[in-house]
Design a protein around this motif. Structure first.
Motif, PDB file in Angstrom:
ATOM      1  N   ARG A 126      -0.536  48.271  22.525  1.00 46.94           N
ATOM      2  CA  ARG A 126      -0.207  47.769  23.863  1.00 46.94           C
ATOM      3  C   ARG A 126       0.761  46.592  23.786  1.00 46.94           C
ATOM      4  NH1 ARG A 126      -5.926  48.282  27.320  1.00 46.94           N
ATOM      5  NH2 ARG A 126      -5.762  50.546  27.603  1.00 46.94           N
ATOM      6  N   PHE A 127       0.590  45.744  22.806  1.00 49.53           N
ATOM      7  CA  PHE A 127       1.533  44.642  22.622  1.00 49.53           C
ATOM      8  C   PHE A 127       2.904  45.182  22.215  1.00 49.53           C
ATOM      9  CE2 PHE A 127      -0.665  40.309  22.255  1.00 49.53           C
ATOM     10  CZ  PHE A 127      -1.673  40.670  23.135  1.00 49.53           C
ATOM     11  N   TRP A 128       2.927  46.228  21.407  1.00 46.08           N
ATOM     12  CA  TRP A 128       4.208  46.865  21.050  1.00 46.08           C
ATOM     13  C   TRP A 128       4.899  47.402  22.301  1.00 46.08           C
ATOM     14  CZ3 TRP A 128       2.768  50.444  16.306  1.00 46.08           C
ATOM     15  CH2 TRP A 128       2.578  49.648  15.175  1.00 46.08           C
ATOM     16  N   ILE A 129       4.129  48.055  23.150  1.00 48.53           N
ATOM     17  CA  ILE A 129       4.702  48.627  24.377  1.00 48.53           C
ATOM     18  C   ILE A 129       5.308  47.530  25.240  1.00 48.53           C
ATOM     19  CG2 ILE A 129       4.153  49.794  26.558  1.00 48.53           C
ATOM     20  CD1 ILE A 129       2.021  51.393  25.007  1.00 48.53           C
ATOM     21  N   LEU A 189       0.751  43.748  14.155  1.00 45.29           N
ATOM     22  CA  LEU A 189       1.015  43.125  15.450  1.00 45.29           C
ATOM     23  C   LEU A 189       2.323  42.350  15.476  1.00 45.29           C
ATOM     24  CD1 LEU A 189       0.156  42.441  18.310  1.00 45.29           C
ATOM     25  CD2 LEU A 189      -1.186  40.538  17.411  1.00 45.29           C
ATOM     26  N   ALA A 190       2.600  41.558  14.464  1.00 41.10           N
ATOM     27  CA  ALA A 190       3.797  40.717  14.478  1.00 41.10           C
ATOM     28  C   ALA A 190       5.066  41.501  14.171  1.00 41.10           C
ATOM     29  CB  ALA A 190       3.643  39.569  13.487  1.00 41.10           C
ATOM     30  N   ILE A 191       4.996  42.418  13.219  1.00 38.92           N
ATOM     31  CA  ILE A 191       6.205  43.116  12.782  1.00 38.92           C
ATOM     32  C   ILE A 191       6.753  44.025  13.874  1.00 38.92           C
ATOM     33  CG2 ILE A 191       5.031  45.109  11.762  1.00 38.92           C
ATOM     34  CD1 ILE A 191       8.105  43.212  10.339  1.00 38.92           C
ATOM     35  N   GLY A 192       5.895  44.533  14.774  1.00 41.84           N
ATOM     36  CA  GLY A 192       6.365  45.388  15.862  1.00 41.84           C
ATOM     37  C   GLY A 192       7.345  44.670  16.777  1.00 41.84           C
ATOM     38  N   PRO A 193       6.959  43.531  17.382  1.00 39.15           N
ATOM     39  CA  PRO A 193       7.899  42.767  18.218  1.00 39.15           C
ATOM     40  C   PRO A 193       9.098  42.255  17.440  1.00 39.15           C
ATOM     41  CG  PRO A 193       5.648  42.138  18.706  1.00 39.15           C
ATOM     42  CD  PRO A 193       5.577  43.021  17.503  1.00 39.15           C
ATOM     43  N   VAL A 194       8.912  41.937  16.156  1.00 30.64           N
ATOM     44  CA  VAL A 194      10.045  41.511  15.334  1.00 30.64           C
ATOM     45  C   VAL A 194      11.100  42.614  15.288  1.00 30.64           C
ATOM     46  CG1 VAL A 194      10.798  41.086  12.949  1.00 30.64           C
ATOM     47  CG2 VAL A 194       8.871  39.814  13.889  1.00 30.64           C
ATOM     48  N   LEU A 195      10.657  43.853  15.134  1.00 33.55           N
ATOM     49  CA  LEU A 195      11.585  44.985  15.096  1.00 33.55           C
ATOM     50  C   LEU A 195      12.295  45.164  16.436  1.00 33.55           C
ATOM     51  CD1 LEU A 195       9.468  47.624  13.111  1.00 33.55           C
ATOM     52  CD2 LEU A 195      11.345  46.198  12.266  1.00 33.55           C
ATOM     53  N   THR A 196      11.567  44.930  17.532  1.00 39.19           N
ATOM     54  CA  THR A 196      12.172  45.053  18.864  1.00 39.19           C
ATOM     55  C   THR A 196      13.261  43.999  19.062  1.00 39.19           C
ATOM     56  OG1 THR A 196      10.091  45.891  19.786  1.00 39.19           O
ATOM     57  CG2 THR A 196      11.721  45.045  21.335  1.00 39.19           C
ATOM     58  N   VAL A 232      13.720  34.325  24.521  1.00 43.38           N
ATOM     59  CA  VAL A 232      12.458  34.121  25.234  1.00 43.38           C
ATOM     60  C   VAL A 232      12.030  35.411  25.930  1.00 43.38           C
ATOM     61  CG1 VAL A 232      11.305  32.814  27.060  1.00 43.38           C
ATOM     62  CG2 VAL A 232      12.971  31.682  25.561  1.00 43.38           C
ATOM     63  N   ILE A 233      13.017  36.179  26.412  1.00 45.89           N
ATOM     64  CA  ILE A 233      12.719  37.439  27.089  1.00 45.89           C
ATOM     65  C   ILE A 233      12.357  38.520  26.080  1.00 45.89           C
ATOM     66  CG2 ILE A 233      13.632  39.266  28.579  1.00 45.89           C
ATOM     67  CD1 ILE A 233      15.467  37.181  29.857  1.00 45.89           C
ATOM     68  N   ALA A 234      13.269  38.780  25.150  1.00 43.94           N
ATOM     69  CA  ALA A 234      13.049  39.840  24.161  1.00 43.94           C
ATOM     70  C   ALA A 234      11.828  39.540  23.294  1.00 43.94           C
ATOM     71  CB  ALA A 234      14.292  40.009  23.294  1.00 43.94           C
ATOM     72  N   GLY A 235      11.635  38.263  22.969  1.00 42.34           N
ATOM     73  CA  GLY A 235      10.483  37.862  22.158  1.00 42.34           C
ATOM     74  C   GLY A 235       9.342  37.345  23.005  1.00 42.34           C
ATOM     75  N   GLY A 236       9.166  37.925  24.171  1.00 40.20           N
ATOM     76  CA  GLY A 236       8.136  37.466  25.101  1.00 40.20           C
ATOM     77  C   GLY A 236       6.731  37.470  24.517  1.00 40.20           C
ATOM     78  N   ILE A 237       6.451  38.426  23.634  1.00 41.32           N
ATOM     79  CA  ILE A 237       5.126  38.483  23.006  1.00 41.32           C
ATOM     80  C   ILE A 237       4.859  37.210  22.208  1.00 41.32           C
ATOM     81  CG2 ILE A 237       3.800  39.602  21.163  1.00 41.32           C
ATOM     82  CD1 ILE A 237       3.685  41.131  23.743  1.00 41.32           C
ATOM     83  N   PHE A 238       5.877  36.736  21.510  1.00 41.28           N
ATOM     84  CA  PHE A 238       5.719  35.502  20.728  1.00 41.28           C
ATOM     85  C   PHE A 238       5.468  34.312  21.644  1.00 41.28           C
ATOM     86  CE2 PHE A 238       9.007  37.869  18.062  1.00 41.28           C
ATOM     87  CZ  PHE A 238       8.043  38.526  17.327  1.00 41.28           C
TER      88      PHE A 238
END
Length: 358
Positions: A339-342, A198-205, A289-295
């Motif tokens: 879904r969180f990755w998407i 879960l965490a590494i996906g948004p980190v890569l984005t 804040v935008i790109a890391g919105g999941i965080f």
């Protein structure tokens, strides 16, 4: 290191001139990190099993997580090694920004390491106290902020995405913003690290997004054309972002459901702090804040949960962070993660649109 050895040879053989290009060295950094991660991670998993580097007690998680007991943790150590080595090989080591972000990786990784070790020793899911962890985070965040602020030409203005003329000058208050972003992002990534991958996906984005922004911010012509702040030397951070990207992809290969290795605080705290430091350097704090919105969503879900319980005596969610809320609603872990990755990819694309929509 190899950059400093190979590039000077271009005076003898013109083929070595290719090492002057950041794009070429970024690709080499990604591939090197991938190779190191792919080979090092299985070895680490084997050794962590032998050394019993695993947490058999997880608090504040749904009961289904009982099946994950015995999975090795502290996989963030592999990510750090796989990021730092390619950076040292292919980046310009005379660049101060490279060392600044490397310091963020190592210092916050050390905090996470202490927390992980304490959890392993106690076997009750509790690491170092929250106050101690926060104190160290603020201390290291302050060190980074003061160093950057003391650099000649450091920009104290804030970029507001979608508004080209909205660049308020924060002056000395940018120090507080820097500390807040670094500490906040570090803890937000840590809160997100609750499901496999879960965490590494948004980190890569976010890392991919900042790789591009760092390169553009460090190129005076691109910066002028796109009307973003030109930060001399920031382009070299693309090499480090590439290393982080390759290391993260290699880690995800083993961290995807069902995870063979957990990131642990060693990885989550260091990755969050390094991404925040890059954002401060390239003057894209709000873009984070935008790109890391999941965080941001994960962190706010915890804040809302605590505030709701204290003020109303009721929980706003079944469990926080919010990914556990969806677990308790019956969603499969794989579905939540994907879904969180998407959502993260969509947010990354929105962040990229700020380059032209102003």
């Amino acid at each position: 290191m190899l950059y400093h050895i190979l590039y000077p040879l271009h005076t003898t053989l013109s083929v070595f001139n290719v090492f002057r290009y950041i794009t070429f060295r970024t690709v080499l950094s990604i591939l090197t990190a991938l190779i190191i991660s792919f080979f090092l991670t299985p070895y680490a998993i084997k050794k962590f099993h032998e050394w019993k580097i695993r947490s058999d007690k997880r608090e504040d998680v749904p009961d289904r997580h009982e099946t994950k007991k015995g999975t090795p943790t502290m996989g963030g150590f592999v990510i750090l090694v796989s990021t730092i080595i390619p950076t040292l090989l292919w980046a310009d080591l005379g660049n101060e920004y490279i060392w600044t972000v490397t310091f963020a990786l190592i210092s916050f990784g050390a905090i996470g390491f202490m927390d992980d070790v304490r959890k392993l020793k106690r076997q009750n899911g509790k690491g170092i106290s929250g106050k101690t962890k926060l104190a160290f985070q603020i201390l290291f965040g302050l060190a980074i902020a003061v160093f950057l602020y003391s650099r000649p030409g450091f920009i104290t203005k804030l970029t507001i995405p979608f508004f080209k003329n909205a660049t308020p000058d924060l002056g000395v208050f940018c120090l507080m913003l820097c500390i807040f972003i670094i500490v906040g992002t570090s803890n937000s990534v840590n809160l997100t690290d609750g499901l496999d991958g879960l965490a590494i996906g948004p980190v890569l984005t976010v890392c991919s997004t900042f790789l591009l922004f760092a390169y553009l911010a460090g190129n005076v012509k691109f910066a002028q054309y796109l009307q973003i702040f030109y930060v001399k030397g920031a382009g070299e951070l693309a090499v480090l972002c590439g290393a982080m990207l390759g290391a993260g992809i290699g880690f995800l290969w083993y961290n995807a459901y069902p995870a063979e290795l957990f990131m642990g605080d060693t990885g989550s705290l260091s990755l969050g702090a390094s991404l925040a430091t890059i954002a401060v350097i390239i003057k894209q704090e709000v873009l984070l804040v935008i790109a890391g919105g999941i965080f941001v969503i994960e962190a706010f879900s915890v804040i809302i949960q605590v505030a709701s319980f204290k003020c109303r005596g009721k929980r706003a969610f079944k469990m926080a962070p919010i990914h556990h809320h969806f677990e308790l609603k019956g969603w499969n872990e794989e579905k939540i993660v994907v879904r969180f990755w998407i959502i993260s990819i969509i947010l990354g694309l929105v962040a990229l649109t700020t380059l032209k929509l102003r």
